[in-house]
Design an enzyme around this catalytic site. Sequence first.
Site, PDB file in Angstrom:
ATOM      1  N   CYS A 172      35.572  35.476  52.788  1.00  0.00           N
ATOM      2  CA  CYS A 172      34.616  34.397  52.510  1.00  0.00           C
ATOM      3  C   CYS A 172      34.733  33.285  53.551  1.00  0.00           C
ATOM      4  CB  CYS A 172      34.822  33.863  51.107  1.00  0.00           C
ATOM      5  SG  CYS A 172      36.532  33.556  50.721  1.00  0.00           S
ATOM      6  N   GLU A 207      33.299  30.436  43.774  1.00  0.00           N
ATOM      7  CA  GLU A 207      33.651  30.545  45.193  1.00  0.00           C
ATOM      8  C   GLU A 207      32.742  31.624  45.757  1.00  0.00           C
ATOM      9  OE1 GLU A 207      34.553  31.542  48.294  1.00  0.00           O
ATOM     10  OE2 GLU A 207      36.562  32.282  47.784  1.00  0.00           O
ATOM     11  N   GLY A 221      32.609  35.635  44.561  1.00  0.00           N
ATOM     12  CA  GLY A 221      31.696  36.725  44.906  1.00  0.00           C
ATOM     13  C   GLY A 221      30.420  36.182  45.511  1.00  0.00           C
ATOM     14  N   SER A 222      29.310  36.856  45.252  1.00  0.00           N
ATOM     15  CA  SER A 222      28.052  36.514  45.922  1.00  0.00           C
ATOM     16  C   SER A 222      27.340  35.360  45.216  1.00  0.00           C
ATOM     17  CB  SER A 222      27.140  37.740  45.924  1.00  0.00           C
ATOM     18  OG  SER A 222      26.841  38.108  44.595  1.00  0.00           O
ATOM     19  N   GLU A 259      25.451  35.421  55.209  1.00  0.00           N
ATOM     20  CA  GLU A 259      26.798  35.991  55.235  1.00  0.00           C
ATOM     21  C   GLU A 259      26.688  37.504  55.463  1.00  0.00           C
ATOM     22  OE1 GLU A 259      29.152  35.793  51.542  1.00  0.00           O
ATOM     23  OE2 GLU A 259      30.771  35.006  52.791  1.00  0.00           O
ATOM     24  N   LYS A 273      38.343  40.593  35.136  1.00  0.00           N
ATOM     25  CA  LYS A 273      37.462  41.711  35.471  1.00  0.00           C
ATOM     26  C   LYS A 273      37.474  41.820  36.984  1.00  0.00           C
ATOM     27  CE  LYS A 273      34.075  43.515  36.669  1.00  0.00           C
ATOM     28  NZ  LYS A 273      34.027  44.546  37.725  1.00  0.00           N
TER      29      LYS A 273
HETATM   30  P1  NAP Z   1      29.238  40.601  43.740  1.00  0.00           P
HETATM   31  O1  NAP Z   1      28.266  41.547  43.137  1.00  0.00           O
HETATM   32  O2  NAP Z   1      28.997  39.143  43.621  1.00  0.00           O
HETATM   33  O3  NAP Z   1      30.665  40.960  43.078  1.00  0.00           O
HETATM   34  C1  NAP Z   1      31.716  40.039  42.856  1.00  0.00           C
HETATM   35  C2  NAP Z   1      32.350  40.290  41.484  1.00  0.00           C
HETATM   36  O4  NAP Z   1      31.395  40.055  40.452  1.00  0.00           O
HETATM   37  C3  NAP Z   1      32.830  41.730  41.272  1.00  0.00           C
HETATM   38  O5  NAP Z   1      33.970  41.741  40.444  1.00  0.00           O
HETATM   39  C4  NAP Z   1      31.659  42.337  40.535  1.00  0.00           C
HETATM   40  O6  NAP Z   1      32.045  43.478  39.812  1.00  0.00           O
HETATM   41  C5  NAP Z   1      31.250  41.197  39.625  1.00  0.00           C
HETATM   42  N1  NAP Z   1      29.877  41.254  39.144  1.00  0.00           N
HETATM   43  C6  NAP Z   1      28.802  41.858  39.703  1.00  0.00           C
HETATM   44  N2  NAP Z   1      27.696  41.665  38.944  1.00  0.00           N
HETATM   45  C7  NAP Z   1      28.077  40.907  37.883  1.00  0.00           C
HETATM   46  C8  NAP Z   1      27.401  40.360  36.748  1.00  0.00           C
HETATM   47  N3  NAP Z   1      26.099  40.567  36.566  1.00  0.00           N
HETATM   48  N4  NAP Z   1      28.099  39.621  35.878  1.00  0.00           N
HETATM   49  C9  NAP Z   1      29.410  39.400  36.055  1.00  0.00           C
HETATM   50  N5  NAP Z   1      30.123  39.899  37.096  1.00  0.00           N
HETATM   51  C10 NAP Z   1      29.456  40.639  37.998  1.00  0.00           C
HETATM   52  O7  NAP Z   1      29.441  40.936  45.258  1.00  0.00           O
HETATM   53  P2  NAP Z   1      29.301  42.362  45.991  1.00  0.00           P
HETATM   54  O8  NAP Z   1      28.068  43.086  45.546  1.00  0.00           O
HETATM   55  O9  NAP Z   1      30.581  43.062  45.811  1.00  0.00           O
HETATM   56  O10 NAP Z   1      29.118  41.909  47.496  1.00  0.00           O
HETATM   57  C11 NAP Z   1      27.845  41.442  47.945  1.00  0.00           C
HETATM   58  C12 NAP Z   1      27.986  40.269  48.881  1.00  0.00           C
HETATM   59  O11 NAP Z   1      28.632  39.183  48.220  1.00  0.00           O
HETATM   60  C13 NAP Z   1      28.848  40.500  50.113  1.00  0.00           C
HETATM   61  O12 NAP Z   1      28.159  41.113  51.139  1.00  0.00           O
HETATM   62  C14 NAP Z   1      29.290  39.113  50.459  1.00  0.00           C
HETATM   63  O13 NAP Z   1      28.304  38.466  51.202  1.00  0.00           O
HETATM   64  C15 NAP Z   1      29.431  38.448  49.102  1.00  0.00           C
HETATM   65  N6  NAP Z   1      30.842  38.455  48.637  1.00  0.00           N
HETATM   66  C16 NAP Z   1      31.566  37.321  48.790  1.00  0.00           C
HETATM   67  C17 NAP Z   1      32.897  37.308  48.400  1.00  0.00           C
HETATM   68  C18 NAP Z   1      33.743  36.090  48.566  1.00  0.00           C
HETATM   69  O14 NAP Z   1      34.944  36.216  48.745  1.00  0.00           O
HETATM   70  N7  NAP Z   1      33.178  34.910  48.448  1.00  0.00           N
HETATM   71  C19 NAP Z   1      33.491  38.448  47.868  1.00  0.00           C
HETATM   72  C20 NAP Z   1      32.716  39.595  47.700  1.00  0.00           C
HETATM   73  C21 NAP Z   1      31.386  39.572  48.087  1.00  0.00           C
HETATM   74  P3  NAP Z   1      31.839  44.940  40.471  1.00  0.00           P
HETATM   75  O15 NAP Z   1      32.308  44.852  41.885  1.00  0.00           O
HETATM   76  O16 NAP Z   1      32.676  45.793  39.628  1.00  0.00           O
HETATM   77  O17 NAP Z   1      30.370  45.213  40.372  1.00  0.00           O
END
Ligand code: NAP
Length: 492
Positions: free
Chosen positions: A295, A261, A239-240, A394, A186
């Site tokens: 990240c 991660e 992700g977050s 972050e 996904k």
């Molecule tokens: P996020 O919501 O954690 O998204 C990461 C992944 O998880 C995406 O594929 C997202 O899908 C999916 N996701 C979201 N809600 C979910 C749920 N309830 N169940 C399962 N999967 C779910 O992150 P974001 O909103 O894109 O970014 C927010 C913050 O997270 C950033 O500002 C940053 O600080 C952090 N972040 C960190 C990394 C990293 O590399 N460690 C990467 C991205 C973000 P969708 O995108 O389709 O909603």
Amino acid sequence: MTGYGTSLTTQNLKVYKALIDGKSCGASSGETLDMICPSTGFPFATIPRCSAADVGKAVSAAKAAMDAPEWVRLSAGERGARLLKLAELIDENKDKLAQLEARDTGKPLAQGYGDIEAAIQYFRFYGGAADKVMGDTLPIAVDYLALTVREPHGVIASIIPWNYPMQIFARVAGAALAMGNTLVVKPSEDACLSIIETAHLALEAGFPAGTINILTGLGEEAGAALSYNPEIDYITFTGSPDVGTMIQSAAARNHIGCTLELGGKSPQIVFEDADLSKALPIIQECLLKNGGQTCSAGSRALIHQSRWEEAIETLRTGFRSVVAGRFQDDRDLGPLINASQLRRVKAFCETAEQDGIPLIGEGTIAPDAPTEGYYTTAKVFGPVPADHQLAQEEVFGPVLSLIPFRTEEEAIRIANGTPYGLVAGIWTKDLSRATRVAKAMRSGQVFVNTYGAGGGIELPFGGVKKSGHGREKGFAALKEFSVLKTIVMNHA
Ligand code: NAP
Ligand code: MG
């Protein structure tokens, strides 16, 4: 490569499909989501909005593929050969994939190329490694032969963010497929197109239908349904921290393992004897790469008090020269991924300014950058109090915090003093100090007089504390994506 199974809508948007059991398909609801180009702020493609029903189909396909002779009967070497073939096909399609990745994420084109190149390297590394994973023999007693073998988990669910779709897909898929698992992926609704294209190349490379399934859609719909599906055997998530908590709870309900991660607030420690002419350009570059949406971005630079003035002058000049622009113009910085990330980054900077933190230097936005695009300037702030939000959370944007320190102990305390622990950088000519401080860092990786070290496909990667747990990349991922079985035989 023309865009697999794509067509155009009446608004001229390219229509992408999910991939389930080797077939391109829309969501069972028929609903779609627009893909926005961050450089323009306008849609350029659509993807299916997959729901729990589609997740069920994809997981069933991956489960069936796990038992199918065309997958089970492949040797490790044969799986490796298919990964090598996939690397070759990506290489042949490099230009189109790099353009697509840059358009979808907003990253400057050269970084798009860098990401495709890294993906090729991942598939080559795991293609070569597939048949080099070995178990042990254990001398337990006379008349017994005891041994360990590594077996696949089964169906691996992979949830991938928007910042490095192609690289993260390659690092997960390379290791997971090398070990004989099947995958349901996904990717983020914000950037997923390179992953769809690459999954089709994988079919062409000989991966059987159902071994790689791609579900597009929203995190809280398709992502959540996937994480809770009782038929999956392992989850890997990047992700977050907030969503990471949900993923770990979902994994707990199924009693399966997960790799998380979750980002970082990585320190770069510049000691009094550091070579600033080497350190500062690397610190700036490694923060600004991908617009700070990395990240492992070194987003806090701890500068020894004796080098403070010199450091801020160099970084002021450096940041002032940074120009943000459209992905195809290949400037230092692209736009951020979406409007909400742009708001988030701006809010961090506004709070810092309201709290009286000096803005040392700021870049510009190119005059030809479309006004609807998600552009922000590169900024360096300092001195930032070590406990301020800007030094603790972050930001995920092109914002560097400078923090002064006086002693080694103080530097270690500040470096370790956030909830995160992903990567740390140490800049010093003193080998004893470098060794001491490297050992004291509470982080998954430490770099001395370098940072990020060329992508590091071979290097185990992952965090401690709120940065998550588990390791991807390198040989470590082959262990992460497999399970150890012990076999004991009595031959008396
Ligand atoms: P996020 O919501 O954690 O998204 C990461 C992944 O998880 C995406 O594929 C997202 O899908 C999916 N996701 C979201 N809600 C979910 C749920 N309830 N169940 C399962 N999967 C779910 O992150 P974001 O909103 O894109 O970014 C927010 C913050 O997270 C950033 O500002 C940053 O600080 C952090 N972040 C960190 C990394 C990293 O590399 N460690 C990467 C991205 C973000 P969708 O995108 O389709 O909603
Ligand atoms: Mg996008």
